[in-house]
Scaffold this active site. Sequence first.
Site: not given
Length: 326
Positions: A156, A222, A67-68, A134, A70, A289-290, A164
């Site tokens: 996200r 996100y 979900s973002g 998480h 990183t 890809k982000g 993803s």
Amino acid sequence: MASTEGPYEEEKLLLSTLPKDTGWQSQHLYLFQGFWCPSFHLQGVNSFQKHFQAKDNDVIVAAFPKSGTTWLKALTFSILNRQRFSPSHNHPLLTSISHELVPFLEFIFHPHNLQYKRPYPLKDMTEPRLFATHIPFPSLSNSIKDSNCKIVYICRNPFDTFVSAWVFFNKIKPHSLHDLTIEESLEKYCKGICGYGPHWDHMLGYWKQSRATPNKVLFLKYEELKEDVNFYVKRVAEFLDCPFTEEEESNGVIESIIKLCSFDKMKNLEVNKSGTIDRNIEKKYFFRKGEIGDWVNYFSPAMIDKLSKTIEEKLRGSGLSFKTCS
């Protein structure tokens, strides 16, 4: 069960009492405290709940997988440590992936963790300590809930989250895992049978808590972070009681942090292009890809209809919503 998942007798007994399903992200998922926990994480989650002692100045980055996490780890680390490290010179993110700098609580307490030293040197961590997880909000340790520590949560769009995860776990999964089609995987996802799922319960747990205690939980999307990262970097800093000064803003500190933590910057750093982390997962797989909306390249009309109806049903009346159509 593989040796890296081999629980002690106590955990064996626990596993024998839990509903089990075949995961498309891990060999087995166990229904534990209302969420589906990957078999190789369960011991760490259980141990974390029993032994972690939160401090009032701790900060925790929380997210459903893919979900973002990183990106938010990198941003939060840079915001909190900007007095110690300059974004443009010798910054830890230039030589370490954010997952090494912001450890997952459920991995720290796992007896077979491969990434962290055993025992993890909690007492040696610079304060404020920064962790990630998480784990759904209801299953966080009581010490976190009862303390004044702060939680920054990112969610996200479930369409992009699913894609993803689908791509990521198909790259890293062991050959022993059963191959599921994307349609079969979506069926499980919609039923909530995925690591740390159901996704909607995960989001709603933190969403409701952010509304009940806005000084305790900051809820981010996100998509909104991507749209106005400058605004939300400042918002995170304010939430963590370390707002940017006028001097910092005029000196471009915010922009430097945003640039350092940008997807393109992190993806192209040598440290993130080679090497492995945790269970021999290649670091490059954390940077695909982000993008927002890449799900349209994977979903059939029937899949769009199925997930749209599931989201509408699960989030109805909560006040939480996402744009689900391109």
